[in-house]
Design a protein around this motif. Structure first.
Motif, PDB file in Angstrom:
ATOM      1  N   ASP A 126       1.332  13.369  -3.547  1.00  0.00           N
ATOM      2  CA  ASP A 126       2.245  12.769  -4.509  1.00  0.00           C
ATOM      3  C   ASP A 126       2.707  13.844  -5.495  1.00  0.00           C
ATOM      4  OD1 ASP A 126       0.002  13.220  -6.070  1.00  0.00           O
ATOM      5  OD2 ASP A 126      -0.542  11.102  -6.234  1.00  0.00           O
ATOM      6  N   TYR A 127       3.447  13.431  -6.499  1.00  0.00           N
ATOM      7  CA  TYR A 127       3.978  14.382  -7.473  1.00  0.00           C
ATOM      8  C   TYR A 127       2.857  15.140  -8.184  1.00  0.00           C
ATOM      9  CZ  TYR A 127       6.397  16.225 -11.568  1.00  0.00           C
ATOM     10  OH  TYR A 127       6.892  17.060 -12.540  1.00  0.00           O
ATOM     11  N   ASP A 128       1.781  14.438  -8.521  1.00  0.00           N
ATOM     12  CA  ASP A 128       0.666  15.087  -9.220  1.00  0.00           C
ATOM     13  C   ASP A 128       0.045  16.188  -8.373  1.00  0.00           C
ATOM     14  OD1 ASP A 128       0.957  13.550 -11.479  1.00  0.00           O
ATOM     15  OD2 ASP A 128      -0.472  12.011 -10.833  1.00  0.00           O
ATOM     16  N   PHE A 129      -0.039  15.950  -7.058  1.00  0.00           N
ATOM     17  CA  PHE A 129      -0.586  16.975  -6.159  1.00  0.00           C
ATOM     18  C   PHE A 129       0.255  18.249  -6.255  1.00  0.00           C
ATOM     19  CE2 PHE A 129      -0.812  19.333  -2.241  1.00  0.00           C
ATOM     20  CZ  PHE A 129      -2.141  19.245  -1.835  1.00  0.00           C
ATOM     21  N   ILE A 130       1.571  18.112  -6.181  1.00  0.00           N
ATOM     22  CA  ILE A 130       2.461  19.274  -6.215  1.00  0.00           C
ATOM     23  C   ILE A 130       2.395  19.975  -7.570  1.00  0.00           C
ATOM     24  CG2 ILE A 130       4.822  20.071  -5.876  1.00  0.00           C
ATOM     25  CD1 ILE A 130       3.445  18.866  -3.395  1.00  0.00           C
ATOM     26  N   ALA A 131       2.416  19.186  -8.651  1.00  0.00           N
ATOM     27  CA  ALA A 131       2.361  19.779  -9.995  1.00  0.00           C
ATOM     28  C   ALA A 131       1.047  20.520 -10.216  1.00  0.00           C
ATOM     29  CB  ALA A 131       2.547  18.691 -11.053  1.00  0.00           C
ATOM     30  N   ASP A 132      -0.051  19.938  -9.761  1.00  0.00           N
ATOM     31  CA  ASP A 132      -1.353  20.592  -9.902  1.00  0.00           C
ATOM     32  C   ASP A 132      -1.444  21.837  -9.021  1.00  0.00           C
ATOM     33  OD1 ASP A 132      -2.156  18.683 -11.691  1.00  0.00           O
ATOM     34  OD2 ASP A 132      -3.260  17.478 -10.234  1.00  0.00           O
TER      35      ASP A 132
ATOM     36  N   LEU B  69       4.237   9.617   6.171  1.00  0.00           N
ATOM     37  CA  LEU B  69       4.268   9.663   4.713  1.00  0.00           C
ATOM     38  C   LEU B  69       5.448   8.830   4.234  1.00  0.00           C
ATOM     39  CD1 LEU B  69       2.681  11.051   2.420  1.00  0.00           C
ATOM     40  CD2 LEU B  69       4.323  12.926   2.515  1.00  0.00           C
ATOM     41  N   ALA B  70       5.172   7.881   3.358  1.00  0.00           N
ATOM     42  CA  ALA B  70       6.219   6.944   2.932  1.00  0.00           C
ATOM     43  C   ALA B  70       7.168   7.560   1.921  1.00  0.00           C
ATOM     44  CB  ALA B  70       5.574   5.691   2.351  1.00  0.00           C
ATOM     45  N   CYS B  71       6.651   8.330   0.971  1.00  0.00           N
ATOM     46  CA  CYS B  71       7.473   8.889  -0.103  1.00  0.00           C
ATOM     47  C   CYS B  71       7.399  10.412  -0.104  1.00  0.00           C
ATOM     48  CB  CYS B  71       7.018   8.349  -1.463  1.00  0.00           C
ATOM     49  SG  CYS B  71       7.083   6.551  -1.594  1.00  0.00           S
ATOM     50  N   ASP B  72       8.481  11.029  -0.528  1.00  0.00           N
ATOM     51  CA  ASP B  72       8.540  12.485  -0.626  1.00  0.00           C
ATOM     52  C   ASP B  72       7.870  12.935  -1.925  1.00  0.00           C
ATOM     53  OD1 ASP B  72       9.086  15.156  -0.600  1.00  0.00           O
ATOM     54  OD2 ASP B  72      11.269  14.948  -0.712  1.00  0.00           O
ATOM     55  N   PRO B  73       6.757  13.655  -1.867  1.00  0.00           N
ATOM     56  CA  PRO B  73       6.077  14.092  -3.095  1.00  0.00           C
ATOM     57  C   PRO B  73       6.906  15.088  -3.907  1.00  0.00           C
ATOM     58  CG  PRO B  73       5.098  15.146  -1.172  1.00  0.00           C
ATOM     59  CD  PRO B  73       6.044  14.101  -0.653  1.00  0.00           C
TER      60      PRO B  73
ATOM     61  N   LYS C  46       7.953  22.036   3.691  1.00  0.00           N
ATOM     62  CA  LYS C  46       8.319  21.821   5.094  1.00  0.00           C
ATOM     63  C   LYS C  46       7.296  20.940   5.797  1.00  0.00           C
ATOM     64  CE  LYS C  46       9.327  24.153   9.449  1.00  0.00           C
ATOM     65  NZ  LYS C  46       9.363  25.447  10.198  1.00  0.00           N
ATOM     66  N   ILE C  47       6.018  21.104   5.442  1.00  0.00           N
ATOM     67  CA  ILE C  47       4.961  20.288   6.052  1.00  0.00           C
ATOM     68  C   ILE C  47       5.085  18.841   5.594  1.00  0.00           C
ATOM     69  CG2 ILE C  47       2.482  20.049   6.377  1.00  0.00           C
ATOM     70  CD1 ILE C  47       3.743  22.628   7.523  1.00  0.00           C
ATOM     71  N   SER C  48       5.370  18.625   4.310  1.00  0.00           N
ATOM     72  CA  SER C  48       5.509  17.252   3.805  1.00  0.00           C
ATOM     73  C   SER C  48       6.723  16.567   4.429  1.00  0.00           C
ATOM     74  CB  SER C  48       5.616  17.246   2.279  1.00  0.00           C
ATOM     75  OG  SER C  48       6.849  17.776   1.839  1.00  0.00           O
ATOM     76  N   LEU C  49       7.825  17.301   4.609  1.00  0.00           N
ATOM     77  CA  LEU C  49       9.011  16.721   5.247  1.00  0.00           C
ATOM     78  C   LEU C  49       8.729  16.378   6.699  1.00  0.00           C
ATOM     79  CD1 LEU C  49      11.874  18.972   3.801  1.00  0.00           C
ATOM     80  CD2 LEU C  49      11.356  16.607   3.223  1.00  0.00           C
TER      81      LEU C  49
ATOM     82  N   ALA D  28       0.820  -1.220   0.000  1.00  0.00           N
ATOM     83  CA  ALA D  28       0.000   0.000   0.000  1.00  0.00           C
ATOM     84  C   ALA D  28       0.850   1.265   0.000  1.00  0.00           C
ATOM     85  CB  ALA D  28      -0.932   0.003   1.208  1.00  0.00           C
ATOM     86  N   GLY D  29       2.173   1.097   0.146  1.00  0.00           N
ATOM     87  CA  GLY D  29       3.056   2.262   0.173  1.00  0.00           C
ATOM     88  C   GLY D  29       2.898   3.099   1.415  1.00  0.00           C
ATOM     89  N   ARG D  30       2.439   2.485   2.491  1.00  0.00           N
ATOM     90  CA  ARG D  30       2.216   3.214   3.747  1.00  0.00           C
ATOM     91  C   ARG D  30       3.422   3.075   4.663  1.00  0.00           C
ATOM     92  NH1 ARG D  30      -3.335   1.167   6.135  1.00  0.00           N
ATOM     93  NH2 ARG D  30      -2.640   2.566   7.799  1.00  0.00           N
ATOM     94  N   PRO D  31       3.615   4.029   5.579  1.00  0.00           N
ATOM     95  CA  PRO D  31       4.744   3.951   6.506  1.00  0.00           C
ATOM     96  C   PRO D  31       4.654   2.703   7.385  1.00  0.00           C
ATOM     97  CG  PRO D  31       3.754   6.145   6.539  1.00  0.00           C
ATOM     98  CD  PRO D  31       2.831   5.267   5.759  1.00  0.00           C
ATOM     99  N   ILE D  32       5.789   2.056   7.589  1.00  0.00           N
ATOM    100  CA  ILE D  32       5.832   0.858   8.424  1.00  0.00           C
ATOM    101  C   ILE D  32       6.393   1.231   9.780  1.00  0.00           C
ATOM    102  CG2 ILE D  32       6.770  -1.474   8.675  1.00  0.00           C
ATOM    103  CD1 ILE D  32       6.999  -1.567   5.623  1.00  0.00           C
ATOM    104  N   THR D  33       5.533   1.262  10.790  1.00  0.00           N
ATOM    105  CA  THR D  33       5.928   1.539  12.158  1.00  0.00           C
ATOM    106  C   THR D  33       5.338   0.470  13.059  1.00  0.00           C
ATOM    107  OG1 THR D  33       3.985   2.912  12.663  1.00  0.00           O
ATOM    108  CG2 THR D  33       5.896   4.022  11.672  1.00  0.00           C
ATOM    109  N   ALA D  34       5.890   0.373  14.267  1.00  0.00           N
ATOM    110  CA  ALA D  34       5.355  -0.596  15.225  1.00  0.00           C
ATOM    111  C   ALA D  34       3.891  -0.291  15.525  1.00  0.00           C
ATOM    112  CB  ALA D  34       6.189  -0.573  16.510  1.00  0.00           C
ATOM    113  N   GLU D  35       3.559   0.998  15.592  1.00  0.00           N
ATOM    114  CA  GLU D  35       2.186   1.407  15.898  1.00  0.00           C
ATOM    115  C   GLU D  35       1.232   1.035  14.766  1.00  0.00           C
ATOM    116  OE1 GLU D  35      -0.701   2.775  18.384  1.00  0.00           O
ATOM    117  OE2 GLU D  35       1.437   2.788  18.864  1.00  0.00           O
TER     118      GLU D  35
END
Length: 320
Positions: free
Chosen positions: A156-162, A198-202, A187-190, A80-87
């Motif tokens: 994602d990239y499309d969000f930023i481009a749009d 967030l798993a990937c940097d948009p 800064k918010i995405s980082l 699913a591309g989701r962050p993998i944490t113990a929680e």
């Protein structure tokens, strides 16, 4: 992943509860298996109960099933591309309903924390820029997605481009202004990435470049025209004088605003100098006071606002 026996307070003898410990990137969390075992029959290295009886086989099979479920959850998160944490593993494993993280909610929380640090870590203008960036993001989400907020998983990239296209085509902002607000949003995405939300940097494949702007300095006649312009004795005259003082010293408005009498010294050459630590860079500066700047200071030396603000040399109480 580890199965172990957890001792109770004031434990003497008898069975102990079996817990499962999950550790991801140093983050540890414990989950009760709702099963128990006698300490003397527990194999700590294998994380299973010793023995060949039917009850032992059933217990160990149950622990095997839990272990298999953890691996399944891990695989689901990766796919699913989701962050993998113990929680996150625990929440899926026990079926907890997790409230999704929302973009504007996180942005608002960031700005709220920033507002409490204005004057120490941030300037008021910085907070205002992030507030404006928040409003732009809010309007874009409403325009593009027809919703009041959006889950961070949708970044994602499309969000930023749009977002860039909307700023330029709909809001009619220039390229450099658009890049400035996108930089604030980055800064918010980082922040989301660092917290594991967030798993990937948009912004990974997105190029944030500003166009070079050729700014021309004011000429001598232009400065003279501003100096001799009659603005009366009110607010505009003060604004004009502060602007000219900035021109003749090279100081930013924020530095002039906090300028103190103690920061005006007599130099070894017998002339007046400003010795100040710049607010933006926190670097020390020594600036000679030109006659034009000294003339402006003399106008406000006995000004009521300057006297009221103890320690301040230049009257900068006027807001831009």
């Amino acid at each position: 992943m580890l199965f172990y026996l957890k001792k109770r307070n004031n434990y003497v003898k008898g069975e102990l509860p079996i817990y499962m410990r999950l550790t991801v990137d140093g983050q540890r969390i414990e989950i009760s298996t709702k099963r128990e075992c006698e300490p003397e029959k527990w194999n700590s290295s294998a994380g299973r109960k010793n023995g060949a009886k039917e009850d032992v086989k059933l217990l160990n099979a149950y622990l095997d099933t839990l272990q298999s479920k953890v691996h399944d959850v891990h695989r689901q998160l990766i796919e699913a591309g989701r962050p993998i944490t113990a929680e996150s593993v625990k929440n899926i494993l026990v079926g907890s309903a997790v409230k999704p993280k929302m973009i504007l909610e996180i942005f608002h929380e960031h700005n709220d924390k920033m507002s409490k640090l204005v004057g120490t870590d941030f300037a008021p203008g910085t907070l205002e820029r992030y507030k404006t960036s928040f409003e732009h993001t809010k309007e874009f989400i409403k325009y593009k997605y027809r919703t009041a907020d959006l889950e961070i998983e949708k970044l994602d990239y499309d969000f930023i481009a749009d977002y860039e296209f909307w700023m330029k085509a709909v809001r009619k902002r220039s390229h450099n202004t658009t890049m400035k607000y996108l930089s604030n949003f980055k800064k918010i995405s980082l922040l989301c990435i660092k917290r594991g939300w967030l798993a990937c940097d948009p912004f990974h494949a997105y190029k944030m470049t500003k166009h070079e702007v050729d700014r021309q300095a004011l000429t001598g006649p232009e400065l003279q025209a501003i100096t001799t312009r009659d603005f009366g004795q009110g607010r505009l005259a003060q604004v004009r004088d502060i602007f000219l003082f900035c021109c003749y010293t090279g100081l930013a408005y924020a530095d002039v605003f906090k300028l103190k009498r103690s920061e005006i010294i007599d130099g070894s050459d017998g002339e007046k100098w400003i010795v100040i630590k710049r607010q933006k860079t926190e670097s020390p500066s020594r600036i000679p006071l030109l006659p034009q700047a000294l003339s402006i200071i003399s106008v406000y030396d006995e000004h009521p606002q300057c006297i009221a603000r103890i320690g301040c040399y230049q009257c900068c109480q006027t807001r831009r």
